[in-house]
Design a protein around this motif. Structure first.
Motif, mmCIF file in Angstrom:
data_model
loop_
_atom_site.group_PDB
_atom_site.id
_atom_site.type_symbol
_atom_site.label_atom_id
_atom_site.label_comp_id
_atom_site.label_asym_id
_atom_site.label_seq_id
_atom_site.Cartn_x
_atom_site.Cartn_y
_atom_site.Cartn_z
ATOM 1 N N THR A 172 21.039 13.458 -11.196
ATOM 2 C CA THR A 172 19.860 13.724 -10.300
ATOM 3 C C THR A 172 19.244 12.636 -9.743
ATOM 4 O OG1 THR A 172 19.551 14.973 -12.779
ATOM 5 C CG2 THR A 172 17.184 14.843 -11.477
ATOM 6 N N PRO A 173 19.545 13.422 -8.323
ATOM 7 C CA PRO A 173 18.717 12.185 -7.389
ATOM 8 C C PRO A 173 17.279 12.649 -7.092
ATOM 9 C CG PRO A 173 19.659 14.379 -6.116
ATOM 10 C CD PRO A 173 19.531 14.713 -8.030
ATOM 11 N N ALA A 174 16.547 11.772 -7.244
ATOM 12 C CA ALA A 174 15.180 12.369 -6.631
ATOM 13 C C ALA A 174 14.782 10.999 -6.190
ATOM 14 C CB ALA A 174 14.325 12.064 -8.406
ATOM 15 N N TYR A 175 13.616 11.997 -4.576
ATOM 16 C CA TYR A 175 12.994 10.894 -4.160
ATOM 17 C C TYR A 175 10.871 10.709 -4.409
ATOM 18 C CZ TYR A 175 10.708 9.452 0.151
ATOM 19 O OH TYR A 175 9.362 8.783 1.680
ATOM 20 N N GLU A 176 10.455 9.924 -4.341
ATOM 21 C CA GLU A 176 8.897 9.717 -4.221
ATOM 22 C C GLU A 176 8.923 8.641 -3.363
ATOM 23 O OE1 GLU A 176 7.783 8.188 -8.616
ATOM 24 O OE2 GLU A 176 9.870 8.989 -8.720
ATOM 25 N N ILE A 177 7.211 9.153 -3.495
ATOM 26 C CA ILE A 177 6.381 7.972 -1.809
ATOM 27 C C ILE A 177 5.192 8.064 -2.419
ATOM 28 C CG2 ILE A 177 5.772 10.445 -0.698
ATOM 29 C CD1 ILE A 177 5.527 8.779 1.582
ATOM 30 N N ALA A 178 4.739 7.251 -2.604
ATOM 31 C CA ALA A 178 2.947 6.942 -3.445
ATOM 32 C C ALA A 178 1.655 6.513 -2.056
ATOM 33 C CB ALA A 178 2.947 6.563 -4.501
ATOM 34 N N TYR A 179 1.275 6.511 -2.023
ATOM 35 C CA TYR A 179 -0.228 5.625 -1.329
ATOM 36 C C TYR A 179 -0.982 4.835 -2.416
ATOM 37 C CZ TYR A 179 -4.501 4.003 0.855
ATOM 38 O OH TYR A 179 -5.593 3.881 1.532
ATOM 39 N N SER A 180 -1.383 3.067 -2.053
ATOM 40 C CA SER A 180 -2.196 2.995 -3.405
ATOM 41 C C SER A 180 -3.147 2.171 -2.251
ATOM 42 C CB SER A 180 -0.996 1.947 -3.938
ATOM 43 O OG SER A 180 -2.586 1.542 -5.151
ATOM 44 N N ALA A 214 -2.674 12.356 -8.582
ATOM 45 C CA ALA A 214 -4.459 11.166 -7.879
ATOM 46 C C ALA A 214 -5.131 10.400 -8.564
ATOM 47 C CB ALA A 214 -4.849 12.519 -6.524
ATOM 48 N N ALA A 215 -5.283 9.644 -8.592
ATOM 49 C CA ALA A 215 -6.367 8.789 -9.376
ATOM 50 C C ALA A 215 -7.377 8.732 -7.424
ATOM 51 C CB ALA A 215 -5.400 7.905 -9.942
ATOM 52 N N PHE A 216 -8.797 8.685 -8.635
ATOM 53 C CA PHE A 216 -9.454 7.661 -7.777
ATOM 54 C C PHE A 216 -10.955 6.669 -9.019
ATOM 55 C CE2 PHE A 216 -8.647 11.723 -6.205
ATOM 56 C CZ PHE A 216 -8.622 11.791 -5.412
ATOM 57 N N ASP A 217 -10.606 5.539 -8.534
ATOM 58 C CA ASP A 217 -11.607 4.342 -9.235
ATOM 59 C C ASP A 217 -13.011 4.204 -8.615
ATOM 60 O OD1 ASP A 217 -9.440 2.820 -10.393
ATOM 61 O OD2 ASP A 217 -8.524 2.312 -8.559
ATOM 62 N N LEU A 218 -13.462 4.293 -10.070
ATOM 63 C CA LEU A 218 -15.132 4.688 -9.739
ATOM 64 C C LEU A 218 -15.103 3.497 -10.345
ATOM 65 C CD1 LEU A 218 -15.690 8.134 -10.410
ATOM 66 C CD2 LEU A 218 -15.302 7.019 -8.140
ATOM 67 N N GLY A 219 -14.592 2.453 -11.087
ATOM 68 C CA GLY A 219 -15.271 1.389 -11.550
ATOM 69 C C GLY A 219 -16.625 0.685 -10.669
ATOM 70 N N PHE A 220 -16.710 0.640 -9.622
ATOM 71 C CA PHE A 220 -17.267 -0.045 -9.003
ATOM 72 C C PHE A 220 -18.634 0.299 -9.474
ATOM 73 C CE2 PHE A 220 -17.101 3.768 -6.470
ATOM 74 C CZ PHE A 220 -17.333 3.636 -5.905
ATOM 75 N N ALA A 274 0.942 -1.538 0.056
ATOM 76 C CA ALA A 274 0.003 0.104 0.201
ATOM 77 C C ALA A 274 0.983 1.633 0.037
ATOM 78 C CB ALA A 274 -1.141 0.468 1.063
ATOM 79 N N LEU A 275 1.678 1.534 0.852
ATOM 80 C CA LEU A 275 3.310 2.572 0.708
ATOM 81 C C LEU A 275 4.315 1.591 -0.088
ATOM 82 C CD1 LEU A 275 3.198 4.976 1.909
ATOM 83 C CD2 LEU A 275 4.015 3.884 3.448
ATOM 84 N N SER A 276 5.116 3.126 -0.870
ATOM 85 C CA SER A 276 5.959 2.796 -1.779
ATOM 86 C C SER A 276 6.619 3.540 -1.750
ATOM 87 C CB SER A 276 5.469 1.862 -2.779
ATOM 88 O OG SER A 276 5.247 3.058 -3.906
ATOM 89 N N GLN A 277 8.109 3.731 -2.105
ATOM 90 C CA GLN A 277 8.645 4.343 -1.890
ATOM 91 C C GLN A 277 10.006 4.146 -2.990
ATOM 92 O OE1 GLN A 277 10.426 6.422 2.259
ATOM 93 N NE2 GLN A 277 9.317 4.657 3.008
ATOM 94 N N ASP A 278 10.466 5.097 -3.917
ATOM 95 C CA ASP A 278 11.670 5.260 -4.433
ATOM 96 C C ASP A 278 12.724 5.938 -4.478
ATOM 97 O OD1 ASP A 278 10.753 3.347 -6.906
ATOM 98 O OD2 ASP A 278 9.145 4.300 -7.035
ATOM 99 N N ILE A 279 14.332 5.632 -4.585
ATOM 100 C CA ILE A 279 14.962 6.963 -4.143
ATOM 101 C C ILE A 279 15.865 6.324 -5.329
ATOM 102 C CG2 ILE A 279 17.094 7.182 -3.097
ATOM 103 C CD1 ILE A 279 15.423 6.358 -0.641
#
Length: 466
Positions: free
Chosen positions: A217-225, A307-313, A197-202
């Protein structure tokens, strides 16, 4: 030379060595599992279409209409994946692209004949990581990097778009469709927790093409799914680790913001602005007194949020395809710091993309529409192409060309995909995006070829693979 300047050249290589050492510390695999070939992917893709309506620009006022320009491409590819023990995975791939250079005039045959572009599609090694509630991998090499799964054409700003200048990329000029990813050369550390559910990329990516080549180019990302929503944030310091920091801020006169004092006797008025817009008496005789106030730099901070939202249900299961009715958006700041003249307003360096996966009731596997707003007042890449200067070409420096040339801030794209059978996929795209084609010298066109929403092209891609 000071130790600090030495470190600016040595530190990037030390970081690469640290990553390599992390791989080297992995225990040696058992002899019987020294290496296995896992998957071979081979195939070809045929792309055909037309730039139905566009325009070719070489300056602020000159524009030549483009009508029904062929955009055919033939692509072959071969990729092999493998593993070593339980921790290592290896990928290698080659591809060849048959393409036709863009020219706005009927020149000699050499300018109109087909070209072949051999490319490395991937060459990387990854080591799986895992301990307790976390897992992930460390990857090193050359590989396509994609952080936004919803970006089919527009978006993916953090790496594949510029900082200074903030030019947006939707194609490398060779691959015109289904290539919304960054061709990364470097290292990626990916860590997940809480069941993914939680991911990080360095990340630490090197600049392989534009001078100064090799800057990191150093970079950092964090994401919640989550089941209904996904969020992501990222930051990158473009060319943050430079071998020659001065080359990221060239001392070239063309890259100088100057002040010229008034000289009534010589008939020269006071001037503050780019050297290229200075009085002719100053440009023609650099012994004339002027003061350099600033040199523009490529180095800068980029920020990204998505951001993304799933409304397929909301759709009946019988007519729903994966991803249907998914609403998504991405925005970025292409350079946080303001610089004089070209980069005075941060709001003009913020592209915003929004889109939706339109339900196709299983007639298609995916139908995605994207729209983008980016209010940059400039569009050419002339000085960046010929000298890696972080500036734009301007026809009228007094008005920044606003009295002559102003492109639309809007772009759009519609993409569809259908798997016909086990070996055949069909893709289609209709778009008004940031297309720049390769010319006979393989340089991208100075201006984008579609600058208004009424400009558009279409492409159909048939891909056969095993």
């Amino acid at each position: 030379m000071s130790p600090l300047r030495h470190s600016g050249r040595i530190l990037p290589w030390l970081l690469f060595c640290v990553c390599a050492a992390a791989f080297a510390e992995a225990p040696s695999p058992e002899p019987e599992s020294a290496g296995e070939l896992d998957k071979l992917k081979a195939g070809m893709a045929l792309e055909f279409g037309h730039l139905v309506r566009g325009e070719f620009r070489t300056g602020g006022t000159f524009a030549e209409p483009i009508r029904n320009l062929g955009l055919n491409r033939d692509i072959v590819f071969l990729e092999q994946s493998g593993s070593v023990g339980k921790s290592w995975s290896l990928d290698a791939g080659l591809m060849g692209i048959l393409w036709w250079p863009y020219t706005n005039t009927a020149g000699p045959p050499g300018t109109r004949t087909m070209r072949v572009e051999p490319k490395l599609s991937i060459l990387s090694a990854a080591r799986a990581l895992g301990d307790g509630g976390t897992s992930g991998f460390l990857r090193l090499g050359y590989f396509p990097y994609k952080y936004n799964p919803d970006a089919r054409n527009l978006g993916e700003y953090l790496y594949r778009s510029g900082t200074y200048p903030g030019n947006i990329v939707t194609s490398d000029g060779y691959q015109l469709m289904d290539h919304a990813a960054y061709d990364a050369f470097g290292t990626q550390l990916h860590i997940t927790a809480f069941g993914g559910a939680l991911s990080q990329d360095i990340n630490l990516f090197a600049e392989p093409i534009t001078d100064p080549v090799g800057d990191l180019t150093p970079a950092y990302e964090i994401a919640y799914s989550g089941p209904l929503a996904q969020l992501g944030l990222g930051a990158a310091l473009n060319r943050g680790l430079a071998f020659h920091p001065s080359q990221s801020r060239p001392r070239d006169l063309a890259n100088s913001y100057i002040e010229v004092q008034a000289d009534p006797a010589a008939g020269r008025a006071h001037y503050v602005g780019p050297f290229l817009g200075a009085p002719v008496s100053v440009q023609g005789d650099t012994t004339q007194p002027f003061r350099v106030l600033h040199h523009w730099t490529q180095r800068g901070v980029k920020l990204m949020g998505r951001a993304a939202f799933d409304l397929g249900f909301l759709l009946p299961e019988s007519v729903r395809s994966p991803g249907d009715l998914r609403i998504f958006a991405e925005a970025a700041v292409l350079g946080w710091e303001n610089q004089p003249y070209f980069y005075e307003k941060r709001s003009q360096r913020i592209p915003v993309m929004a889109g939706v996966n339109i339900p196709a009731f299983r007639a298609l596997d995916l139908l995605s529409f994207q729209a983008e707003y980016y209010d940059s007042p400039f569009n050419d890449t002339y000085f960046y192409n010929i000298g890696s200067l972080p500036i734009w070409k301007v026809e009228n420096y007094a008005t920044r060309d606003l009295d002559k040339y102003k492109m639309s801030p809007w772009r759009w794209s519609l993409y569809g995909r259908k798997t016909v059978n086990r070996i055949l996929d069909v893709h289609a795209q209709i778009a008004c995006d940031h297309l720049r084609l390769r010319e006979t010298t393989t340089s991208p066109t100075e201006y984008e070829l579609m600058l208004y929403p009424k400009n558009w092209y279409y492409l159909v891609r048939m891909e056969i693979g095993i």
